[in-house]
Design a protein around this motif. Structure first.
Motif, PDB file in Angstrom:
ATOM      1  N   PHE A 178      31.734  42.549  33.357  1.00  0.00           N
ATOM      2  CA  PHE A 178      33.044  42.152  33.810  1.00  0.00           C
ATOM      3  C   PHE A 178      34.208  43.139  33.486  1.00  0.00           C
ATOM      4  CE2 PHE A 178      36.740  39.651  32.993  1.00  0.00           C
ATOM      5  CZ  PHE A 178      37.215  39.155  34.092  1.00  0.00           C
ATOM      6  N   ASP A 179      35.212  43.440  34.672  1.00  0.00           N
ATOM      7  CA  ASP A 179      36.340  44.314  34.368  1.00  0.00           C
ATOM      8  C   ASP A 179      37.536  43.441  34.206  1.00  0.00           C
ATOM      9  OD1 ASP A 179      37.888  46.380  34.195  1.00  0.00           O
ATOM     10  OD2 ASP A 179      37.920  46.749  36.376  1.00  0.00           O
ATOM     11  N   ARG A 180      37.947  42.697  35.248  1.00  0.00           N
ATOM     12  CA  ARG A 180      39.282  42.172  35.204  1.00  0.00           C
ATOM     13  C   ARG A 180      39.401  41.070  36.291  1.00  0.00           C
ATOM     14  NH1 ARG A 180      43.210  45.859  38.278  1.00  0.00           N
ATOM     15  NH2 ARG A 180      41.844  47.296  39.309  1.00  0.00           N
ATOM     16  N   ILE A 181      40.525  40.218  36.289  1.00  0.00           N
ATOM     17  CA  ILE A 181      40.833  39.301  37.449  1.00  0.00           C
ATOM     18  C   ILE A 181      42.051  40.060  38.152  1.00  0.00           C
ATOM     19  CG2 ILE A 181      41.879  37.132  38.144  1.00  0.00           C
ATOM     20  CD1 ILE A 181      38.774  36.952  37.540  1.00  0.00           C
ATOM     21  N   ILE A 182      42.009  40.138  39.313  1.00  0.00           N
ATOM     22  CA  ILE A 182      43.074  40.792  40.233  1.00  0.00           C
ATOM     23  C   ILE A 182      43.513  39.617  40.837  1.00  0.00           C
ATOM     24  CG2 ILE A 182      43.647  42.515  41.815  1.00  0.00           C
ATOM     25  CD1 ILE A 182      41.087  44.055  41.172  1.00  0.00           C
ATOM     26  N   ASN A 183      45.066  39.579  40.877  1.00  0.00           N
ATOM     27  CA  ASN A 183      45.604  38.448  41.505  1.00  0.00           C
ATOM     28  C   ASN A 183      46.343  38.997  42.752  1.00  0.00           C
ATOM     29  OD1 ASN A 183      45.755  36.495  39.170  1.00  0.00           O
ATOM     30  ND2 ASN A 183      47.360  37.872  38.146  1.00  0.00           N
ATOM     31  N   ILE A 184      45.692  38.323  43.760  1.00  0.00           N
ATOM     32  CA  ILE A 184      45.926  38.515  45.230  1.00  0.00           C
ATOM     33  C   ILE A 184      46.530  37.672  46.195  1.00  0.00           C
ATOM     34  CG2 ILE A 184      44.388  40.421  45.257  1.00  0.00           C
ATOM     35  CD1 ILE A 184      42.614  38.634  46.948  1.00  0.00           C
ATOM     36  N   ASP A 185      46.918  37.601  47.302  1.00  0.00           N
ATOM     37  CA  ASP A 185      47.520  36.716  47.933  1.00  0.00           C
ATOM     38  C   ASP A 185      46.347  35.374  48.142  1.00  0.00           C
ATOM     39  OD1 ASP A 185      48.303  35.199  50.084  1.00  0.00           O
ATOM     40  OD2 ASP A 185      49.250  36.791  51.073  1.00  0.00           O
ATOM     41  N   PRO A 186      46.609  34.296  47.863  1.00  0.00           N
ATOM     42  CA  PRO A 186      45.865  33.155  47.654  1.00  0.00           C
ATOM     43  C   PRO A 186      45.112  32.784  49.353  1.00  0.00           C
ATOM     44  CG  PRO A 186      47.986  32.228  47.473  1.00  0.00           C
ATOM     45  CD  PRO A 186      47.976  33.806  47.338  1.00  0.00           C
ATOM     46  N   SER A 187      45.983  33.452  50.401  1.00  0.00           N
ATOM     47  CA  SER A 187      45.619  33.125  51.844  1.00  0.00           C
ATOM     48  C   SER A 187      44.412  34.181  52.072  1.00  0.00           C
ATOM     49  CB  SER A 187      46.637  33.059  52.632  1.00  0.00           C
ATOM     50  OG  SER A 187      47.257  34.396  52.637  1.00  0.00           O
ATOM     51  N   ILE A 188      44.021  35.203  51.345  1.00  0.00           N
ATOM     52  CA  ILE A 188      42.992  36.011  51.581  1.00  0.00           C
ATOM     53  C   ILE A 188      41.626  35.020  51.723  1.00  0.00           C
ATOM     54  CG2 ILE A 188      41.288  37.903  50.688  1.00  0.00           C
ATOM     55  CD1 ILE A 188      44.253  38.531  51.980  1.00  0.00           C
ATOM     56  N   GLN A 189      40.830  35.282  52.631  1.00  0.00           N
ATOM     57  CA  GLN A 189      39.531  34.417  52.885  1.00  0.00           C
ATOM     58  C   GLN A 189      38.210  35.401  52.859  1.00  0.00           C
ATOM     59  OE1 GLN A 189      39.568  30.970  53.508  1.00  0.00           O
ATOM     60  NE2 GLN A 189      41.641  31.159  52.730  1.00  0.00           N
ATOM     61  N   ASN A 190      38.341  36.739  53.271  1.00  0.00           N
ATOM     62  CA  ASN A 190      37.120  37.553  53.401  1.00  0.00           C
ATOM     63  C   ASN A 190      37.331  38.975  52.797  1.00  0.00           C
ATOM     64  OD1 ASN A 190      36.940  35.473  55.849  1.00  0.00           O
ATOM     65  ND2 ASN A 190      35.031  35.590  55.093  1.00  0.00           N
ATOM     66  N   LEU A 191      36.251  39.385  52.373  1.00  0.00           N
ATOM     67  CA  LEU A 191      36.387  40.751  52.006  1.00  0.00           C
ATOM     68  C   LEU A 191      35.367  41.762  52.890  1.00  0.00           C
ATOM     69  CD1 LEU A 191      35.882  40.321  48.186  1.00  0.00           C
ATOM     70  CD2 LEU A 191      37.820  40.679  49.405  1.00  0.00           C
ATOM     71  N   PHE A 192      35.857  43.062  53.098  1.00  0.00           N
ATOM     72  CA  PHE A 192      35.014  43.934  53.835  1.00  0.00           C
ATOM     73  C   PHE A 192      34.954  45.147  53.102  1.00  0.00           C
ATOM     74  CE2 PHE A 192      36.387  40.849  57.052  1.00  0.00           C
ATOM     75  CZ  PHE A 192      34.911  40.670  57.765  1.00  0.00           C
ATOM     76  N   VAL A 193      33.951  45.897  52.946  1.00  0.00           N
ATOM     77  CA  VAL A 193      33.922  47.122  52.583  1.00  0.00           C
ATOM     78  C   VAL A 193      33.706  48.218  53.668  1.00  0.00           C
ATOM     79  CG1 VAL A 193      32.811  48.965  51.017  1.00  0.00           C
ATOM     80  CG2 VAL A 193      33.269  46.487  50.160  1.00  0.00           C
ATOM     81  N   VAL A 194      34.531  49.018  53.836  1.00  0.00           N
ATOM     82  CA  VAL A 194      34.362  50.118  55.052  1.00  0.00           C
ATOM     83  C   VAL A 194      34.796  51.532  54.508  1.00  0.00           C
ATOM     84  CG1 VAL A 194      35.099  50.897  57.355  1.00  0.00           C
ATOM     85  CG2 VAL A 194      35.331  48.332  56.672  1.00  0.00           C
ATOM     86  N   GLN A 195      33.569  52.515  54.598  1.00  0.00           N
ATOM     87  CA  GLN A 195      33.786  53.756  54.070  1.00  0.00           C
ATOM     88  C   GLN A 195      34.313  53.726  52.777  1.00  0.00           C
ATOM     89  OE1 GLN A 195      36.182  55.570  57.155  1.00  0.00           O
ATOM     90  NE2 GLN A 195      34.460  56.070  58.308  1.00  0.00           N
TER      91      GLN A 195
END
Length: 470
Positions: free
Chosen positions: A197-214
């Motif tokens: 475990f590294d850390r918790i990053i606080n982001i916009d709570p309306s984010i719903q999905n993640l993608f990894v591209v390149q």
């Protein structure tokens, strides 16, 4: 003044005929595969997985420029309509708690499956461990060392300071990210198969999905925006689609986007968003294999290339398929409907149909269906027309197959003279125009002479007339 007026008129003429450069997806016709009812598609560098609602899971080996068919696993569509592939396995799940691991090099196809405490929403493999987003049950881990170890309750990963449910999980070469519902993004560092475990990053709570591209981390909202996530959690917007994003592929210096409503969009390096496909009934599932984009289009799957075409601005004279009216047809008459389009060379158009009916065909520019005896009732069809340059239009109609019960038809009988007090028999025969089973016909006599009878089953007439009946 005269010179200025003439110049202005010429300018209007020139700009009135301006051609618009429009990117278009064009099918590589030598790669077309006919697979009905495609509901999911994904690929790794070595294998492609096609899930069909009617055929099951179809697996291909990917060569440099061709696909090699390996096997079809029937019934796999019942395990869910999401397929995610990596270099070794593919993973199948849906809205139930079952998670299935597919091993393309195995004779059986299925490596193992397990039942989770909640339906999985995403998976990501690190070595011999599979990490699973399990909603309110958090982030789970399953061992892929053996089928029996996989079919065991998952270990739950403790995430210090994490709130909310796990929505998504993705990996990058040296990191794993788990997205929470309350604007929490848990980051882990990878050391081989070890997860730290590294850390918790606080982001916009309306984010719903993640993608990894390149090897870059991106996030999407239900409102259709795509963002790149920076190390500090800040979001840099890339583009905004008109609806939620389902899949993303980076291809030929452009972004190919599939939305949840099956539209295909292209975001180019000039930061312009183009709509390439908008026919939701076509499916439009996408994947990327050996630097080629593969796209499903109704019952066809093929590779595509991008072509810039100059087109006139949209007018009422654009390519259209001729509408088809719904019809009523008596069984067993065949259904034959001509297909046509406007504003395009007929030789540059091909037709496809989609329906729950599986025994209809497209023959040239005609739709043909010979209904079976068990296909009476109202059936819906959608006909799509696709041009060589990728334009699509469709029309829908219904066919009502009605079972008209025609009366039996008697074979003719000539007049006959018979003798008094002698037994007389006459075989009476009839046929059923709606079928060939003679056992379905029953014979009944009405107003017969005294002493006469007829066999209900065979139609044999029997009578011995007396002198009073001369």
């Amino acid at each position: 003044m005269i010179y200025r007026i003439i110049l202005f008129c010429l300018t209007l003429l020139i700009f009135g005929n301006t051609l618009i450069a429009q990117p278009t997806l064009v099918s590589d016709r030598n790669s077309v595969l006919n697979i009905p009812d495609i509901v999911a598609l994904d690929a790794s560098a070595t294998h492609m997985y096609v899930l069909s609602e009617s055929e099951g899971l179809i697996v291909f080996r990917t060569n440099s420029d061709t696909l090699q068919y390996l096997f079809t696993s029937e019934g796999m569509q019942q395990r869910g309509h999401t397929i995610f592939a990596d270099a070794r396995f593919a993973y199948q799940y849906g809205d139930r708690n079952r998670l299935t691991v597919i091993e393309p090099t195995s004779l059986l196809g299925v490596f193992s499956s397990t039942i989770l405490p909640a339906p999985p929403s995403a998976v990501s493999r690190i070595g011999t461990f599979l990490y699973v987003a399990m909603g309110q049950y958090g982030l789970g881990r399953l061992s892929l060392n053996s089928p029996s170890q996989f079919d065991s309750p998952p270990d739950r990963i403790n995430i210090p300071g994490f709130n909310g449910v796990i929505l998504d999980v993705v990996r990058m070469p040296l990191q794993l990210f788990a997205l929470g519902s309350n604007g929490n993004l848990a980051a882990f560092n990878l050391d081989g198969e070890d997860l730290e475990f590294d850390r918790i990053i606080n982001i916009d709570p309306s984010i719903q999905n993640l993608f990894v591209v390149q090897n870059k981390l991106y996030a999407t909202k239900n409102s259709g925006e795509l963002y790149e996530i920076r190390d500090n959690g800040s979001l840099d917007i890339k583009f905004r689609a008109s609806e939620p994003i389902d899949d993303i592929i980076r291809w030929e210096n452009s972004w190919i986007i599939r939305t949840v409503n099956s539209s295909i969009l292209l975001w180019d390096d000039n930061e312009q968003l183009h709509e390439l496909r908008n026919d939701a009934s076509a499916g439009n599932f996408i994947t990327y294999v050996n630097q080629k984009l593969w796209l499903s289009n109704y019952d066809e799957l093929s590779s595509y290339h991008l072509q810039q075409q100059s087109r006139q601005p949209v007018t009422s004279g654009d390519f259209k398929i001729t509408p088809i009216e719904s019809v009523v047809v008596p069984f067993p008459r065949a259904v034959l409907i001509p297909l046509s389009t406007s504003n395009v060379n007929p030789n540059n158009v091909r037709f496809q149909y989609s329906s729950k009916i599986d025994n209809a065909t497209i023959e040239g520019h005609g739709f043909y269906w010979q209904p079976r005896i068990n296909q009476t009732g109202v059936h819906a069809f959608t006909i799509s027309a696709v041009t060589n340059d990728g334009r699509i239009d469709s029309t829908s109609f219904t066919v009502d197959i009605r079972s008209f019960n025609s009366p039996p038809r008697f074979y003719p009988t000539r007049p006959i003279t018979i003798m008094v007090d002698e037994h007389f028999t006459l075989p009476i025969k009839a046929s059923d125009p709606d079928g060939s089973d003679p056992d379905l016909i029953r014979y009944h006599g009405v107003d017969l002479p005294d002493g006469a009878s007829i066999s209900e089953r065979t139609g044999m007439f029997n009578w011995t007339p007396d002198r009073r009946q001369v």
